[in-house]
Motif scaffolding. Structure first.
Motif, PDB file in Angstrom:
ATOM      1  N   VAL A 378       0.846  -1.212   0.000  1.00 33.71           N
ATOM      2  CA  VAL A 378       0.000   0.000   0.000  1.00 33.71           C
ATOM      3  C   VAL A 378       0.873   1.251   0.000  1.00 33.71           C
ATOM      4  CG1 VAL A 378      -1.714   1.328   1.314  1.00 33.71           C
ATOM      5  CG2 VAL A 378      -1.953  -1.151   1.108  1.00 33.71           C
ATOM      6  N   THR A 379       1.919   1.245   0.823  1.00 31.09           N
ATOM      7  CA  THR A 379       2.832   2.399   0.899  1.00 31.09           C
ATOM      8  C   THR A 379       3.386   2.737  -0.479  1.00 31.09           C
ATOM      9  OG1 THR A 379       3.549   1.506   3.041  1.00 31.09           O
ATOM     10  CG2 THR A 379       4.808   3.352   2.160  1.00 31.09           C
ATOM     11  N   TYR A 380       3.922   1.720  -1.145  1.00 30.03           N
ATOM     12  CA  TYR A 380       4.527   1.948  -2.468  1.00 30.03           C
ATOM     13  C   TYR A 380       3.483   2.373  -3.497  1.00 30.03           C
ATOM     14  CZ  TYR A 380       9.139   0.343  -1.045  1.00 30.03           C
ATOM     15  OH  TYR A 380      10.373   0.241  -0.446  1.00 30.03           O
ATOM     16  N   ASN A 381       2.316   1.768  -3.462  1.00 27.28           N
ATOM     17  CA  ASN A 381       1.276   2.139  -4.421  1.00 27.28           C
ATOM     18  C   ASN A 381       0.825   3.584  -4.235  1.00 27.28           C
ATOM     19  OD1 ASN A 381       1.305  -0.292  -5.736  1.00 27.28           O
ATOM     20  ND2 ASN A 381      -0.539  -1.097  -4.785  1.00 27.28           N
ATOM     21  N   VAL A 382       0.761   4.030  -2.978  1.00 24.25           N
ATOM     22  CA  VAL A 382       0.394   5.423  -2.682  1.00 24.25           C
ATOM     23  C   VAL A 382       1.416   6.373  -3.307  1.00 24.25           C
ATOM     24  CG1 VAL A 382       0.394   7.128  -0.798  1.00 24.25           C
ATOM     25  CG2 VAL A 382      -0.989   5.062  -0.602  1.00 24.25           C
ATOM     26  N   LEU A 383       2.699   6.089  -3.072  1.00 23.28           N
ATOM     27  CA  LEU A 383       3.760   6.961  -3.589  1.00 23.28           C
ATOM     28  C   LEU A 383       3.869   6.900  -5.108  1.00 23.28           C
ATOM     29  CD1 LEU A 383       6.537   6.364  -0.927  1.00 23.28           C
ATOM     30  CD2 LEU A 383       5.417   8.536  -1.400  1.00 23.28           C
ATOM     31  N   ILE A 384       3.807   5.698  -5.657  1.00 23.04           N
ATOM     32  CA  ILE A 384       3.890   5.539  -7.120  1.00 23.04           C
ATOM     33  C   ILE A 384       2.734   6.269  -7.791  1.00 23.04           C
ATOM     34  CG2 ILE A 384       3.747   3.849  -9.009  1.00 23.04           C
ATOM     35  CD1 ILE A 384       5.320   1.902  -7.128  1.00 23.04           C
ATOM     36  N   SER A 385       1.546   6.172  -7.188  1.00 21.76           N
ATOM     37  CA  SER A 385       0.374   6.878  -7.724  1.00 21.76           C
ATOM     38  C   SER A 385       0.582   8.388  -7.674  1.00 21.76           C
ATOM     39  CB  SER A 385      -0.876   6.487  -6.924  1.00 21.76           C
ATOM     40  OG  SER A 385      -1.993   7.185  -7.386  1.00 21.76           O
ATOM     41  N   GLN A 394       9.806   8.435 -13.896  1.00 18.78           N
ATOM     42  CA  GLN A 394      11.135   7.978 -13.487  1.00 18.78           C
ATOM     43  C   GLN A 394      11.163   7.591 -12.009  1.00 18.78           C
ATOM     44  OE1 GLN A 394      14.229  10.842 -14.193  1.00 18.78           O
ATOM     45  NE2 GLN A 394      15.875   9.405 -13.740  1.00 18.78           N
ATOM     46  N   VAL A 395      10.620   8.469 -11.149  1.00 23.26           N
ATOM     47  CA  VAL A 395      10.604   8.164  -9.708  1.00 23.26           C
ATOM     48  C   VAL A 395       9.651   7.006  -9.431  1.00 23.26           C
ATOM     49  CG1 VAL A 395      10.098   9.047  -7.396  1.00 23.26           C
ATOM     50  CG2 VAL A 395      11.228  10.514  -9.057  1.00 23.26           C
ATOM     51  N   GLY A 396       8.526   6.981 -10.152  1.00 18.90           N
ATOM     52  CA  GLY A 396       7.568   5.890  -9.994  1.00 18.90           C
ATOM     53  C   GLY A 396       8.202   4.536 -10.276  1.00 18.90           C
ATOM     54  N   GLU A 397       8.964   4.461 -11.367  1.00 18.76           N
ATOM     55  CA  GLU A 397       9.621   3.195 -11.718  1.00 18.76           C
ATOM     56  C   GLU A 397      10.755   2.861 -10.742  1.00 18.76           C
ATOM     57  OE1 GLU A 397       9.706   1.415 -15.359  1.00 18.76           O
ATOM     58  OE2 GLU A 397       9.058   3.142 -16.538  1.00 18.76           O
ATOM     59  N   ARG A 398      11.414   3.901 -10.235  1.00 15.75           N
ATOM     60  CA  ARG A 398      12.481   3.680  -9.252  1.00 15.75           C
ATOM     61  C   ARG A 398      11.895   3.070  -7.970  1.00 15.75           C
ATOM     62  NH1 ARG A 398      14.717   8.878  -6.936  1.00 15.75           N
ATOM     63  NH2 ARG A 398      13.534   8.293  -5.089  1.00 15.75           N
ATOM     64  N   LEU A 399      10.719   3.556  -7.582  1.00 11.06           N
ATOM     65  CA  LEU A 399      10.050   3.031  -6.393  1.00 11.06           C
ATOM     66  C   LEU A 399       9.606   1.585  -6.612  1.00 11.06           C
ATOM     67  CD1 LEU A 399       7.965   6.180  -5.402  1.00 11.06           C
ATOM     68  CD2 LEU A 399       9.628   5.046  -3.916  1.00 11.06           C
ATOM     69  N   MET A 400       9.178   1.266  -7.828  1.00  6.48           N
ATOM     70  CA  MET A 400       8.788  -0.112  -8.114  1.00  6.48           C
ATOM     71  C   MET A 400      10.003  -1.030  -8.022  1.00  6.48           C
ATOM     72  SD  MET A 400       6.429  -1.834 -11.090  1.00  6.48           S
ATOM     73  CE  MET A 400       7.522  -1.827 -12.495  1.00  6.48           C
ATOM     74  N   LEU A 401      11.153  -0.557  -8.472  1.00  6.88           N
ATOM     75  CA  LEU A 401      12.380  -1.335  -8.378  1.00  6.88           C
ATOM     76  C   LEU A 401      12.751  -1.560  -6.912  1.00  6.88           C
ATOM     77  CD1 LEU A 401      14.781  -2.656  -9.889  1.00  6.88           C
ATOM     78  CD2 LEU A 401      15.931  -0.430  -9.801  1.00  6.88           C
ATOM     79  N   GLU A 402      12.600  -0.502  -6.092  1.00 13.81           N
ATOM     80  CA  GLU A 402      12.922  -0.611  -4.661  1.00 13.81           C
ATOM     81  C   GLU A 402      12.024  -1.631  -3.968  1.00 13.81           C
ATOM     82  OE1 GLU A 402      12.285   2.047  -0.714  1.00 13.81           O
ATOM     83  OE2 GLU A 402      13.294   3.120  -2.335  1.00 13.81           O
ATOM     84  N   MET A 403      10.736  -1.610  -4.318  1.00 11.54           N
ATOM     85  CA  MET A 403       9.832  -2.546  -3.652  1.00 11.54           C
ATOM     86  C   MET A 403      10.168  -3.983  -4.029  1.00 11.54           C
ATOM     87  SD  MET A 403       6.182  -1.740  -5.610  1.00 11.54           S
ATOM     88  CE  MET A 403       5.157  -2.853  -4.701  1.00 11.54           C
TER      89      MET A 403
END
Length: 564
Positions: A378-385, A394-403
């Motif tokens: 949920v945390t990552y989906n909130v931020l990616i959204s 770019q930041v959205g994809e970086r966050l997906m990589l981190e998760m």
């Protein structure tokens, strides 16, 4: 060396037998820290001493250490230990034999090992010992917590007429059935309870009320609440709270408020759960001033707030886009000595994202991690959204990589959010790549995923690709997707396909939106298909949509030019 330890262990046995049980246990424990290798015999002796001295909790603690692997034996087998303990040499009286079995059963129940629980319960009965209701209920609960309803149901039916089954046994079964949404079975058990020597108490009625509320059977819940009073039982704080919450969730707001007032009139003062429920309802409608009045009332009455209280208020402020006040409330929460949890941070991060304060959202995310709280899906989906809405792929994809690196697999929602970010910016190449990645990891795109991609192609004016996706869906399109397609065909100037989609919607019982109707009428007029346009205009008005003045004027002009 092992032989020496074994000898030392055997040498301990006479000492264990001679000294009081508490001292024997202490000696046994100290020998374990000195790497002594105990045998079945030494373990059987210490358990025998504890059980025969009615030191049930000490015996259970020892068995739990054994089951969890903190005490180890070569080729350990609990059945062998039980055989040692029930050996005539120990001469356990039936009461102590029963206590021994119950200790073993309760230890397995604590470890959530339902099959051994059931095995030793039946073994106990086979040798003529009668388990207590408490032991039977612990086995029943253990089985249900393993989601083995049929196994629990079979056990319950088998011993329903025995002295082991009591009011609590019925309550356990009813509560579980309500939790999994099996109301018919819950009421079936309730009928059996009423036919037995036991009677339902307020706790059982409350479980049924909660189950009815969850399933939307609010009239049935209200009827049960009235039955409580008719039977002379007194609803407790939880009973009132469950029904108030159910009324709110089923849209019966005034009934919920009225029941809250009745609760106080009846002398049942709200607890923290009741207050949280009331605050949530006021926050849900933006009445934060009343929510805070309830907070003040709680403090006046000495009802302690909990994390849910603050989370509810923070959520309310975020819903109203008052994120600065939500942030202040986080500081107040910490000042009150209460630790924010993951929900607190996720809620506030979502508030920052919704108001475009992405730096603050990211800063809060980093602070949360530094405090040792692990981000969730949920945390990552909130931020990616949030970053996707801000157009920052770019930041959205970086966050997906981190998760992924944290071992949290992206969900269908995660991919759909990023796909939408791509379609908004017109990057259909990357959108399709993400779509294929979603399927590659074993996820199935849902109607929202398809809708996002179809909308992307429609916005790009590529109705060929939009149509391919539309036809490839393995489920029925909804009205949103139909409206997208109609709009796309209208922009393309394809009145034939727009009209076909509009008619298809009607055949499936869907009502096009005002834009779909208006644009289809407009494109039909431009193509000189006035008869079709007139039919659509009438359908539009019959469905409750009021045509814009511009569309009415266009129709009039077209009729004049056509000589109609």
């Amino acid at each position: 060396m092992m032989t020496g330890m074994r000898r030392n262990c055997i040498a301990l046995i006479p000492s264990l037998v001679k000294i009081p049980p508490s001292k024997a246990l202490s000696l046994f424990n100290s020998s374990m820290t000195n790497d002594f290798q105990h045998s079945y015999q030494s373990l059987a002796i210490i358990l025998h001493l504890l059980v025969s001295s009615d030191k049930h909790s000490d015996a259970q603690s020892l068995l739990l250490r054994l089951l969890s692997g903190r005490i180890t034996f070569p080729s350990f087998n609990l059945s062998s230990l039980l055989n040692s303990l029930t050996d005539p040499h120990f001469a356990l009286v039936p009461h102590h034999q029963a206590l021994l079995f119950e200790t073993i059963i309760s230890s397995h129940a604590r470890m959530q090992l339902h099959d051994p629980c059931l095995f030793y319960l039946k073994r106990m009965i086979e040798i003529g010992l009668r388990p207590s209701s408490r032991t039977f209920n612990s086995v029943l609960l253990c089985i249900l917590r393993s989601n083995e309803l049929e196994k629990a149901w079979k056990l319950f039916r088998e011993f329903k007429s025995s002295n082991m089954v009591d009011q609590h046994s019925f309550g356990i079964m009813i509560k579980y059935c309500c939790e999994i949404g099996s109301l018919d079975k819950a009421f079936e058990i309730m009928n059996q309870l009423q036919d037995s020597d036991w009677k339902a108490n307020v706790v059982i009625y409350t479980s049924l009320i909660e189950g009815c509320c969850k399933e939307g059977e609010i009239d049935r819940a209200k009827e049960l609440f009235n039955v409580i009073g008719q039977l002379g039982l007194v609803p407790n704080q939880y009973t009132y709270t469950v029904l108030i919450n159910g009324l709110f969730k089923n849209g019966l707001r005034e009934d919920g408020f009225n029941l809250y007032e009745k609760m106080k009139v009846d002398g049942i003062w709200p607890n923290v759960y009741t207050y949280n429920c009331m605050m949530k309802e006021y926050a849900n409608t933006g009445q934060m001033d009343i929510a805070f009045q309830l907070l003040d009332e709680m403090r006046t009455r000495g009802v302690a707030c909990n994390v849910v209280t603050y989370n509810t208020l923070i959520w309310g402020f975020c819903q109203e886009m008052r994120v600065s006040e939500a942030e202040e409330l986080l500081a107040t929460m910490k000042g009150a000595g209460m630790e924010p949890n993951l929900i607190t941070y996720n809620t506030l991060m979502n508030g920052f994202c919704e108001t475009g304060k992405m730096e603050k959202a990211l800063s809060l995310f980093e602070r949360m991690k530094s405090l040792g709280l692990l981000p969730s899906l949920v945390t990552y989906n909130v931020l990616i959204s949030g970053f996707s809405k801000a157009g920052n792929l770019q930041v959205g994809e970086r966050l997906m990589l981190e998760m992924k690196e944290r071992g949290i697999p992206p969900s269908k929602t995660t991919y759909t959010i990023l796909i939408q970010c791509c379609t908004r910016s017109g990057n259909m190449v990357r959108a399709i790549e993400l779509f294929h990645s979603l399927k590659k990891v074993g996820l199935s795109p849902d109607i929202r995923t398809f809708g996002v991609l179809i909308n992307g192609w429609c916005m790009k004016g590529n109705m060929k690709e939009a149509s391919k996706l539309f036809e490839s869906m393995n489920f029925e399109p909804n009205d949103v997707i139909y409206n997208m397609m109609i709009l796309g065909y209208c922009k393309e100037g394809n009145s034939y396909r727009a009209l076909r989609m509009l008619n298809e919607m009607g055949q499936k019982g869907m009502v096009p939106n005002s834009t779909s109707y208006s644009m289809t009428v407009e494109i039909l007029c431009k193509d000189g298909k006035l008869e079709d346009a007139d039919i659509i205009l009438k359908d539009m008005m019959n469905s409750g949509h009021q045509p814009p003045i511009s569309i009415k004027n266009l129709m009039s002009e077209c009729k004049v030019f056509s000589g109609g």
